[in-house]
Motif scaffolding. Structure first.
Motif, short mmCIF file in Angstrom:
data_model
loop_
_atom_site.label_atom_id
_atom_site.label_comp_id
_atom_site.label_asym_id
_atom_site.label_seq_id
_atom_site.Cartn_x
_atom_site.Cartn_y
_atom_site.Cartn_z
N MET A 136 0.85 -1.16 0.00
CA MET A 136 0.00 0.00 0.00
C MET A 136 0.90 1.23 0.00
N ILE A 137 0.57 2.20 -0.79
CA ILE A 137 1.42 3.38 -0.94
C ILE A 137 0.83 4.54 -0.15
N VAL A 138 1.61 5.09 0.76
CA VAL A 138 1.19 6.27 1.52
C VAL A 138 2.23 7.37 1.29
N PRO A 139 1.78 8.57 0.90
CA PRO A 139 2.73 9.63 0.59
C PRO A 139 3.36 10.30 1.82
N ARG A 140 2.69 10.30 2.94
CA ARG A 140 3.20 10.97 4.14
C ARG A 140 2.79 10.20 5.39
N TYR A 141 3.60 10.33 6.43
CA TYR A 141 3.21 9.80 7.73
C TYR A 141 2.19 10.75 8.34
N SER A 142 1.26 10.21 9.09
CA SER A 142 0.31 11.06 9.81
C SER A 142 0.78 11.22 11.25
N MET A 182 21.20 16.01 6.92
CA MET A 182 19.83 15.50 7.05
C MET A 182 18.82 16.63 6.84
N LEU A 183 19.14 17.82 7.30
CA LEU A 183 18.25 18.96 7.11
C LEU A 183 18.13 19.33 5.63
N LYS A 184 19.25 19.24 4.89
CA LYS A 184 19.22 19.54 3.46
C LYS A 184 18.34 18.53 2.72
N ILE A 185 18.50 17.26 3.02
CA ILE A 185 17.70 16.22 2.36
C ILE A 185 16.23 16.36 2.73
N ASP A 186 15.96 16.69 3.97
CA ASP A 186 14.57 16.87 4.40
C ASP A 186 13.90 18.01 3.65
N SER A 187 14.64 19.08 3.39
CA SER A 187 14.06 20.20 2.65
C SER A 187 13.75 19.80 1.20
N VAL A 188 14.58 18.94 0.61
CA VAL A 188 14.32 18.45 -0.75
C VAL A 188 13.07 17.57 -0.76
N LEU A 189 12.92 16.74 0.27
CA LEU A 189 11.79 15.82 0.32
C LEU A 189 10.46 16.51 0.67
N GLU A 190 10.50 17.78 1.03
CA GLU A 190 9.27 18.53 1.29
C GLU A 190 8.59 18.97 -0.01
N ASP A 191 9.26 18.79 -1.13
CA ASP A 191 8.73 19.20 -2.43
C ASP A 191 7.55 18.28 -2.80
N GLU A 192 6.35 18.84 -2.84
CA GLU A 192 5.13 18.07 -3.12
C GLU A 192 5.17 17.44 -4.51
N LEU A 229 7.78 16.36 -6.18
CA LEU A 229 8.67 15.20 -6.12
C LEU A 229 7.97 14.02 -5.43
N VAL A 230 7.26 14.30 -4.35
CA VAL A 230 6.55 13.25 -3.62
C VAL A 230 5.49 12.62 -4.51
N GLU A 231 4.76 13.43 -5.26
CA GLU A 231 3.73 12.91 -6.15
C GLU A 231 4.34 12.08 -7.29
N LEU A 232 5.47 12.51 -7.80
CA LEU A 232 6.15 11.79 -8.87
C LEU A 232 6.57 10.40 -8.40
N VAL A 233 7.15 10.31 -7.22
CA VAL A 233 7.55 9.02 -6.66
C VAL A 233 6.33 8.17 -6.33
N HIS A 234 5.30 8.80 -5.79
CA HIS A 234 4.06 8.09 -5.45
C HIS A 234 3.45 7.44 -6.70
N ASP A 235 3.41 8.18 -7.80
CA ASP A 235 2.87 7.65 -9.05
C ASP A 235 3.73 6.52 -9.61
N ALA A 236 5.04 6.67 -9.50
CA ALA A 236 5.94 5.62 -9.99
C ALA A 236 5.77 4.34 -9.18
#
Length: 68
Positions: free
Chosen positions: A1-7, A32-42, A44-51
């Motif tokens: 099951m694919i979930v885009p974010r933790y609740s 870790m802060l730099k990577i976290d800021s990249v992963l906040e990009d909606e 990018l998250v949608e692109l990975v979720h669709d893939a």
């Protein structure tokens, strides 16, 4: 099951975050802060979720939850 974010898991987690809003900079390393800021990009998250949804026919609804 694919979930885009933790609740939010508990009420206490929300309270903790409101009391210590800068907890990441206190506990996380700089890279870790730099990577976290990249992963906040909606986008990018949608692109990975669709893939991930295209891996198998029922990836969106069956199986164990993935790690967002």
């Amino acid at each position: 099951m694919i979930v885009p974010r933790y609740s939010q898991r508990t009420v206490y987690e929300g309270i903790y975050r409101s009391l210590i809003p800068d907890e990441k900079s206190l506990l996380w390393e700089r890279w870790m802060l730099k990577i976290d800021s990249v992963l906040e990009d909606e986008e990018l998250v949608e692109l990975v979720h669709d893939a991930l949804a295209q891996r198998r026919a029922q990836s969106k609804t069956r199986g164990r939850r993935n790690t967002p």
